[in-house]
Design an enzyme around this catalytic site. Structure first.
Site, short mmCIF file in Angstrom:
data_model
loop_
_atom_site.label_atom_id
_atom_site.label_comp_id
_atom_site.label_asym_id
_atom_site.label_seq_id
_atom_site.Cartn_x
_atom_site.Cartn_y
_atom_site.Cartn_z
N ARG A 276 24.38 34.11 2.94
CA ARG A 276 24.30 35.24 2.01
C ARG A 276 23.30 34.95 0.88
NH1 ARG A 276 30.64 37.24 2.11
NH2 ARG A 276 30.68 37.30 4.38
N ARG A 291 30.79 30.77 -4.83
CA ARG A 291 29.75 31.69 -4.37
C ARG A 291 28.55 30.87 -3.91
NH1 ARG A 291 29.49 37.03 -5.25
NH2 ARG A 291 31.21 36.91 -6.73
N GLU A 363 39.09 36.81 -4.79
CA GLU A 363 39.07 37.19 -3.38
C GLU A 363 38.88 35.99 -2.45
OE1 GLU A 363 36.05 40.06 -2.35
OE2 GLU A 363 36.15 39.52 -0.23
N SER A 366 39.39 39.32 3.34
CA SER A 366 39.15 40.75 3.27
C SER A 366 39.30 41.31 4.68
CB SER A 366 37.72 40.99 2.77
OG SER A 366 37.48 42.37 2.66
N ARG A 403 36.18 28.92 -0.27
CA ARG A 403 37.16 29.49 -1.20
C ARG A 403 38.57 28.99 -0.92
NH1 ARG A 403 34.93 35.55 -2.82
NH2 ARG A 403 32.90 34.76 -3.50
#
Length: 439
Positions: A276, A291, A363, A366, A403
């Site tokens: 990403r 991140r 988060e 998802s 995460r």
RNA sequence: GGCGAGGUGGCGGAGCGGCCGAUCGCAGCCGCCUUGAAAGCGGCCGUGGGGAAACUCACCGGGGGUUCAAAUCCCUCCCUCGCCGCCA
């Protein structure tokens, strides 16, 4: 894309969806016009082409007659017929060509507009932006570190103390937002992978190791080249993309296929690296590995019938909860608001883990129900008797490594700097019960 | 990377530039026959768009071209298989 029939019969449903998403409503009207133009120009082309074919069918026999003609009179007669026909055909050919070009252009316009229409939102999704989610459930009790008598360290401090995470060298070698998992850190990832896969398989998922590079068609088909495009790595030289999630290769796996309805649901658990760009997130989560540009993830992906999609969505959410609960991490579940769904999802549930040093839920998984949206774009259908129709696809995170590691380190840290290993994970770490710094 | 062969309907496999959306075989579906099954016989049997329907159009790996007309000829790209080279 969504069912074109909805555009023709109930465009207000689309307008309402776009409005709730905070996306263009005008595009619906443009599309209605383009859709009509597309059909009429296609009809014109059809008619002309039909005439041309009819004419063409006469040409063969006529030329045969010309060849066979023995006397001058019939020869001249046949010749003039051929000439006349040829003249007509030439004129028609030009008309067909022009109509074809026009129909193509009009169709392209309509197709482009279709790509701008996001999936219809589920009307139960809370309306609004990123902050307008609703909380569906809160599970587990965050630890009271004050009561325990020590100040919790953040995951990076812990990771460095255990020599498990190295972001400094990650940045030296690859730039910011890259990291190494080392020693305990790497072993933890493997343990998580094995636990996740074991759970997935016992729930009927087929494990998959997928390509991490895909063609534009796969990216486009899964809806990642819309608003999300800025976060996708593209390899210019070869015109391919690095995937941000194995959802992409898993969804595209059955593209252009028709699956017998009796084989559904088909469930895959995909394992791949994810890339990403994190464009537009400057300054956000710059510390640690919350991140990052590259990480590994186990993703659940399901092909099922549209009428089963909502129930399957609940199952995916439950499986995500099972995994987080096995790791003994406090979390909450949110119903993501319409403005934050992404173009493919009609509804999305996120699980957010409690992060002690941030005093916040963040988060970690998802799950999205994309209904027939991706299936239409990727041309994945199901055959039910003699009918074929688009099926439904859903996806959900089972284990996004960084995460989860953050959540484990922060929530299970001990006063002495060690980290308790949750029971479920212990069998995959040789029975060890805690992480301590290497000697 | 080089050379050679090839990409056609679920599979196999045909297809002189017009009569080809495509012969045939297998598989599948329906029916007949049979106590039942097999065999045999008859029929059906790709996908998508438009249309109420009749019907019609598109698709023979992708894209472009030649032609009145392309699965069929030309160009180009991709993929698969074989051999060679290089590297894991």
């Amino acid at each position: 894309m969504i069912d074109p029939n909805i555009l023709r019969t109930d465009p207000d449903r689309i307008r309402e969806s776009q409005r709730r998403r905070g996306e263009s409503v005008e595009v619906v009207d443009l599309l209605i016009a383009a859709d009509i133009a597309k059909r009429s120009s296609a009809q014109e082309f059809d008619d002309l082409r039909n005439q041309q074919k009819v004419l063409g069918k006469q040409m063969g026999p006529l030329q045969g007659a010309l060849k066979k003609a023995t006397d001058d009179a019939t020869k001249a007669q046949a010749q003039s017929e051929v000439d006349a026909l040829m003249e007509q055909a030439t004129i028609l050919a030009d008309a067909v060509k022009a109509a074809d070009a026009h129909a193509d252009e009009v169709a392209r316009t309509a197709d482009k507009l279709w790509l701008q229409i996001s999936n219809l939102v589920n009307l139960d999704s809370p309306v609004g932006g990123e902050a307008d989610f609703t909380i569906l459930d809160v599970v587990g009790e965050p630890r009271d570190f004050t009561k325990e008598g020590f100040e919790p360290k953040d995951h990076l401090d812990i990771g460095e103390h255990l020599d498990a995470i190295d972001t400094v060298r990650g940045a030296k070698v690859s730039g910011s937002r890259f990291f190494y998992l080392k020693g305990i850190g790497a072993q933890l990832e493997f343990a998580l992978l094995n636990l996740a896969m074991q759970q997935a398989v016992s729930n009927g998922f087929i494990p998959m190791i997928t390509p991490a590079i895909v063609l534009p068609s796969a990216m486009e088909g899964t809806g990642f080249l819309g608003q999300a495009a800025e976060n996708v790595y593209r390899l210019e030289e070869d015109d391919v993309y690095l995937v941000g999630t194995s959802e992409v290769p898993l969804a595209a796996y059955h593209s252009d296929e028709i699956i017998d309805v009796n084989q559904l649901p088909i469930r895959y658990a995909g394992w791949s690296s994810c890339f990403r760009r994190e464009a537009g997130s400057y300054g956000k989560d710059t510390r640690g590995i919350i991140r990052v540009h590259q990480f590994d993830k186990v993703e659940m992906f399901v092909f099922t019938t549209p009428d089963q999609a909502e129930a399957e969505h609940q199952r995916l959410l439950q499986w995500e909860r099972d995994f987080i609960e096995a790791l003994e991490i406090p979390y909450r579940v949110i119903d993501v608001a319409t403005g934050d769904l992404g173009s493919s999802a009609s509804r999305k549930f996120d699980i957010e883990a409690w992060i002690p040093t941030q005093g916040a839920y963040r988060e970690i998984t998802s799950t999205s129900n994309t209904n027939e949206f991706q299936a239409r774009r990727l041309k994945i259908r199901m055959r039910d008797g003699d009918k074929t129709s688009p099926l439904a696809t859903l996806n959900g995170t089972l284990c996004a490594m960084p995460r989860i590691i953050v959540a484990i380190f922060e929530n299970h840290q001990q006063a002495d700097g060690s980290v308790r290993i949750p029971k479920a994970l212990q069998p995959f770490l040789g029975g060890k019960t805690s992480f301590t710094p290497p000697a």
